[in-house]
Scaffold this motif. Structure first.
Motif, PDB file in Angstrom:
ATOM      1  N   HIS A 197       0.831  -1.201   0.000  1.00 52.49           N
ATOM      2  CA  HIS A 197       0.000   0.000   0.000  1.00 52.49           C
ATOM      3  C   HIS A 197       0.867   1.254   0.000  1.00 52.49           C
ATOM      4  O   HIS A 197       0.523   2.258  -0.629  1.00 52.49           O
ATOM      5  CB  HIS A 197      -0.932   0.003   1.224  1.00 52.49           C
ATOM      6  CG  HIS A 197      -2.021  -1.026   1.131  1.00 52.49           C
ATOM      7  ND1 HIS A 197      -2.765  -1.234  -0.009  1.00 52.49           N
ATOM      8  CD2 HIS A 197      -2.507  -1.905   2.051  1.00 52.49           C
ATOM      9  CE1 HIS A 197      -3.656  -2.182   0.199  1.00 52.49           C
ATOM     10  NE2 HIS A 197      -3.522  -2.616   1.443  1.00 52.49           N
ATOM     11  N   ALA A 198       1.987   1.207   0.719  1.00 51.70           N
ATOM     12  CA  ALA A 198       2.883   2.368   0.744  1.00 51.70           C
ATOM     13  C   ALA A 198       3.494   2.624  -0.623  1.00 51.70           C
ATOM     14  O   ALA A 198       3.639   3.776  -1.054  1.00 51.70           O
ATOM     15  CB  ALA A 198       3.979   2.140   1.793  1.00 51.70           C
ATOM     16  N   TRP A 199       3.846   1.543  -1.327  1.00 54.05           N
ATOM     17  CA  TRP A 199       4.400   1.711  -2.671  1.00 54.05           C
ATOM     18  C   TRP A 199       3.334   2.191  -3.654  1.00 54.05           C
ATOM     19  O   TRP A 199       3.635   2.903  -4.612  1.00 54.05           O
ATOM     20  CB  TRP A 199       4.992   0.383  -3.156  1.00 54.05           C
ATOM     21  CG  TRP A 199       6.353   0.092  -2.598  1.00 54.05           C
ATOM     22  CD1 TRP A 199       6.680  -0.814  -1.626  1.00 54.05           C
ATOM     23  CD2 TRP A 199       7.580   0.729  -2.972  1.00 54.05           C
ATOM     24  NE1 TRP A 199       8.012  -0.790  -1.359  1.00 54.05           N
ATOM     25  CE2 TRP A 199       8.603   0.143  -2.181  1.00 54.05           C
ATOM     26  CE3 TRP A 199       7.914   1.721  -3.885  1.00 54.05           C
ATOM     27  CZ2 TRP A 199       9.941   0.528  -2.280  1.00 54.05           C
ATOM     28  CZ3 TRP A 199       9.246   2.086  -3.998  1.00 54.05           C
ATOM     29  CH2 TRP A 199      10.245   1.506  -3.206  1.00 54.05           C
ATOM     30  N   ASN A 200       2.077   1.802  -3.445  1.00 55.47           N
ATOM     31  CA  ASN A 200       1.005   2.192  -4.358  1.00 55.47           C
ATOM     32  C   ASN A 200       0.482   3.601  -4.105  1.00 55.47           C
ATOM     33  O   ASN A 200      -0.215   4.155  -4.954  1.00 55.47           O
ATOM     34  CB  ASN A 200      -0.172   1.209  -4.246  1.00 55.47           C
ATOM     35  CG  ASN A 200       0.176  -0.161  -4.797  1.00 55.47           C
ATOM     36  OD1 ASN A 200       1.027  -0.277  -5.685  1.00 55.47           O
ATOM     37  ND2 ASN A 200      -0.466  -1.198  -4.278  1.00 55.47           N
ATOM     38  N   ALA A 201       0.800   4.162  -2.935  1.00 53.28           N
ATOM     39  CA  ALA A 201       0.284   5.486  -2.583  1.00 53.28           C
ATOM     40  C   ALA A 201       0.660   6.560  -3.611  1.00 53.28           C
ATOM     41  O   ALA A 201      -0.203   7.348  -4.027  1.00 53.28           O
ATOM     42  CB  ALA A 201       0.752   5.878  -1.185  1.00 53.28           C
ATOM     43  N   PRO A 202       1.928   6.646  -4.071  1.00 52.46           N
ATOM     44  CA  PRO A 202       2.241   7.659  -5.099  1.00 52.46           C
ATOM     45  C   PRO A 202       1.461   7.463  -6.397  1.00 52.46           C
ATOM     46  O   PRO A 202       1.074   8.442  -7.048  1.00 52.46           O
ATOM     47  CB  PRO A 202       3.751   7.471  -5.329  1.00 52.46           C
ATOM     48  CG  PRO A 202       4.248   6.813  -4.097  1.00 52.46           C
ATOM     49  CD  PRO A 202       3.137   5.934  -3.628  1.00 52.46           C
ATOM     50  N   VAL A 203       1.223   6.210  -6.756  1.00 49.53           N
ATOM     51  CA  VAL A 203       0.450   5.948  -7.979  1.00 49.53           C
ATOM     52  C   VAL A 203      -0.970   6.468  -7.823  1.00 49.53           C
ATOM     53  O   VAL A 203      -1.525   7.123  -8.720  1.00 49.53           O
ATOM     54  CB  VAL A 203       0.452   4.439  -8.289  1.00 49.53           C
ATOM     55  CG1 VAL A 203      -0.410   4.150  -9.528  1.00 49.53           C
ATOM     56  CG2 VAL A 203       1.867   3.941  -8.502  1.00 49.53           C
ATOM     57  N   TYR A 204      -1.588   6.170  -6.673  1.00 50.82           N
ATOM     58  CA  TYR A 204      -2.947   6.649  -6.425  1.00 50.82           C
ATOM     59  C   TYR A 204      -2.994   8.175  -6.386  1.00 50.82           C
ATOM     60  O   TYR A 204      -3.971   8.782  -6.848  1.00 50.82           O
ATOM     61  CB  TYR A 204      -3.478   6.081  -5.106  1.00 50.82           C
ATOM     62  CG  TYR A 204      -3.676   4.578  -5.122  1.00 50.82           C
ATOM     63  CD1 TYR A 204      -4.082   3.926  -6.280  1.00 50.82           C
ATOM     64  CD2 TYR A 204      -3.441   3.812  -3.979  1.00 50.82           C
ATOM     65  CE1 TYR A 204      -4.265   2.551  -6.300  1.00 50.82           C
ATOM     66  CE2 TYR A 204      -3.617   2.438  -3.994  1.00 50.82           C
ATOM     67  CZ  TYR A 204      -4.030   1.808  -5.158  1.00 50.82           C
ATOM     68  OH  TYR A 204      -4.199   0.459  -5.190  1.00 50.82           O
ATOM     69  N   VAL A 245      -0.997  10.287  -8.016  1.00 52.10           N
ATOM     70  CA  VAL A 245      -0.889  10.777  -9.392  1.00 52.10           C
ATOM     71  C   VAL A 245      -2.212  10.598 -10.128  1.00 52.10           C
ATOM     72  O   VAL A 245      -2.672  11.496 -10.852  1.00 52.10           O
ATOM     73  CB  VAL A 245       0.250  10.051 -10.132  1.00 52.10           C
ATOM     74  CG1 VAL A 245       0.239  10.401 -11.617  1.00 52.10           C
ATOM     75  CG2 VAL A 245       1.589  10.425  -9.519  1.00 52.10           C
ATOM     76  N   LEU A 246      -2.864   9.450  -9.952  1.00 50.60           N
ATOM     77  CA  LEU A 246      -4.145   9.205 -10.610  1.00 50.60           C
ATOM     78  C   LEU A 246      -5.220  10.160 -10.103  1.00 50.60           C
ATOM     79  O   LEU A 246      -6.064  10.631 -10.879  1.00 50.60           O
ATOM     80  CB  LEU A 246      -4.582   7.752 -10.370  1.00 50.60           C
ATOM     81  CG  LEU A 246      -3.735   6.672 -11.059  1.00 50.60           C
ATOM     82  CD1 LEU A 246      -4.224   5.284 -10.654  1.00 50.60           C
ATOM     83  CD2 LEU A 246      -3.789   6.828 -12.566  1.00 50.60           C
ATOM     84  N   ALA A 247      -5.185  10.461  -8.800  1.00 50.77           N
ATOM     85  CA  ALA A 247      -6.162  11.397  -8.243  1.00 50.77           C
ATOM     86  C   ALA A 247      -5.962  12.800  -8.812  1.00 50.77           C
ATOM     87  O   ALA A 247      -6.930  13.491  -9.168  1.00 50.77           O
ATOM     88  CB  ALA A 247      -6.061  11.423  -6.716  1.00 50.77           C
ATOM     89  N   ALA A 300     -11.469  16.391 -14.613  1.00 50.72           N
ATOM     90  CA  ALA A 300     -12.847  16.676 -14.217  1.00 50.72           C
ATOM     91  C   ALA A 300     -13.106  18.167 -14.000  1.00 50.72           C
ATOM     92  O   ALA A 300     -14.223  18.642 -14.251  1.00 50.72           O
ATOM     93  CB  ALA A 300     -13.188  15.908 -12.930  1.00 50.72           C
ATOM     94  N   TYR A 301     -12.091  18.915 -13.562  1.00 48.45           N
ATOM     95  CA  TYR A 301     -12.350  20.304 -13.202  1.00 48.45           C
ATOM     96  C   TYR A 301     -12.834  21.157 -14.373  1.00 48.45           C
ATOM     97  O   TYR A 301     -13.782  21.934 -14.213  1.00 48.45           O
ATOM     98  CB  TYR A 301     -11.101  20.939 -12.583  1.00 48.45           C
ATOM     99  CG  TYR A 301     -11.354  22.356 -12.125  1.00 48.45           C
ATOM    100  CD1 TYR A 301     -12.080  22.595 -10.959  1.00 48.45           C
ATOM    101  CD2 TYR A 301     -10.900  23.442 -12.859  1.00 48.45           C
ATOM    102  CE1 TYR A 301     -12.342  23.893 -10.535  1.00 48.45           C
ATOM    103  CE2 TYR A 301     -11.159  24.743 -12.442  1.00 48.45           C
ATOM    104  CZ  TYR A 301     -11.879  24.957 -11.288  1.00 48.45           C
ATOM    105  OH  TYR A 301     -12.139  26.231 -10.880  1.00 48.45           O
ATOM    106  N   PRO A 302     -12.223  21.075 -15.577  1.00 54.62           N
ATOM    107  CA  PRO A 302     -12.768  21.878 -16.686  1.00 54.62           C
ATOM    108  C   PRO A 302     -14.218  21.538 -17.009  1.00 54.62           C
ATOM    109  O   PRO A 302     -15.006  22.438 -17.362  1.00 54.62           O
ATOM    110  CB  PRO A 302     -11.840  21.531 -17.861  1.00 54.62           C
ATOM    111  CG  PRO A 302     -10.581  21.073 -17.227  1.00 54.62           C
ATOM    112  CD  PRO A 302     -10.997  20.366 -15.975  1.00 54.62           C
ATOM    113  N   LEU A 303     -14.586  20.256 -16.871  1.00 59.12           N
ATOM    114  CA  LEU A 303     -15.971  19.868 -17.132  1.00 59.12           C
ATOM    115  C   LEU A 303     -16.910  20.455 -16.082  1.00 59.12           C
ATOM    116  O   LEU A 303     -18.006  20.921 -16.400  1.00 59.12           O
ATOM    117  CB  LEU A 303     -16.087  18.341 -17.159  1.00 59.12           C
ATOM    118  CG  LEU A 303     -15.267  17.620 -18.232  1.00 59.12           C
ATOM    119  CD1 LEU A 303     -15.413  16.113 -18.090  1.00 59.12           C
ATOM    120  CD2 LEU A 303     -15.699  18.061 -19.622  1.00 59.12           C
TER     121      LEU A 303
END
Length: 288
Positions: A19-26, A28-30, A37-40
């Motif tokens: 989970h700690a290794w996946n945190a940066p990936v999540y 970046v995806l967020a 989404a913001y322009p929409l």
């Protein structure tokens, strides 16, 4: 038994590390999701504002939610543009998927050099830019008397989306077991019967994927729609929205309302068919 317990404990210890290794990936995806989404969301909020509010407070919520902007956009031509876009998109998607499936079926069933030639031509079609063929297409459509009609958009759209659709569908057709084809042939199915009862049902995901990609292209295409069509009654939404802009003043609230109406159908289609889209892309990437 003790080995299983040790393995379970070891797996539980690894989960926090994973989970700690996946945190940066999540993260970046967020961030990427917010950027998309913001322009929409801004377009949706601004479509309920007046032009003065958009210039004065572009990031705030509307003081009064002007639903009338959508009614004005619909009355100023979006209704006819919307209908034209629906017709062009549906005919283009169905025509492209049907022709691509038949072509891919022939390439899979025919074991000769002709299939390889068609494959090379399809791959070559991917590198042809629409802008390069603009003048020849205009002359051809003019000679056929199809300018300023819906067919002036439908036929080029089908032609330019066929190569990608053929390659996607062919990649899935290659993975269909020959035993099923032999069984259908023994049961009395001819070539088109095998295509209808074996290949099409087993390739539903990739067919939906090719249809969605084609529909997205046809719904948003602007260049051909603005060049090949002159009359206002035959324009699609991307070209028709240009008439909402005035040389001196533009009602940005009404224009943004038109953009929301234009974007809504394709967003709904993607959400409704996303499971087929993901499955089709995955299936189309396995075989080649």
């Amino acid at each position: 038994m003790s080995t299983q317990v040790i393995t379970t404990i070891h797996d539980k210890r690894k989960r926090p590390i994973e989970h700690a290794w996946n945190a940066p990936v999540y993260l970046v995806l967020a961030i990427y999701a917010v950027l998309i989404a913001y322009p929409l969301i801004w377009m949706l909020m601004s479509s309920f504002k007046t032009s003065a509010e958009i210039y004065g407070d572009p990031w705030g919520l509307p003081e009064t939610w002007l639903v009338q902007n959508y009614a004005d956009a619909w009355e100023r031509g979006i209704s006819s543009y919307f209908l034209n876009s629906v017709i062009v998109t549906i005919v283009t998607a169905i025509g492209t998927v049907l022709l691509a499936a038949l072509c891919a079926y022939g390439m899979v069933r025919i074991t000769s050099k002709a299939a390889n030639i068609v494959l090379i031509l399809a791959m070559g079609g991917l590198v042809v830019a629409p802008q390069v063929s603009l003048i020849p297409l205009y002359q051809m459509l003019d000679a056929l008397g199809l300018l300023d009609s819906l067919w002036a958009m439908i036929l080029p759209y089908v032609a330019f989306r066929l190569p990608m659709a053929i390659l996607l569908i062919r990649s899935v057709f290659l993975g269909i077991p020959h035993d099923l084809v032999d069984a259908a042939t023994i049961d009395g199915c001819r070539s088109l019967g095998v295509f209808r009862h074996v290949y099409l049902p087993l390739s539903r995901s990739i067919l939906m994927t090719a249809g969605v990609l084609t529909a997205y292209f046809a719904w948003n295409e602007f260049l051909f729609a603005i060049v090949f069509v002159n009359s206002d009654e035959n324009r699609t939404i991307p070209a028709g929205l240009m008439s909402f802009r005035d040389a001196l003043s533009t009602d940005w609230g009404v224009l943004l309302a038109g953009l929301v109406i234009a974007a809504l159908p394709i967003v709904v289609v993607f959400i409704a068919l996303q499971k087929y889209f993901v499955a089709g892309i995955t299936a189309g990437s396995v075989k080649g």
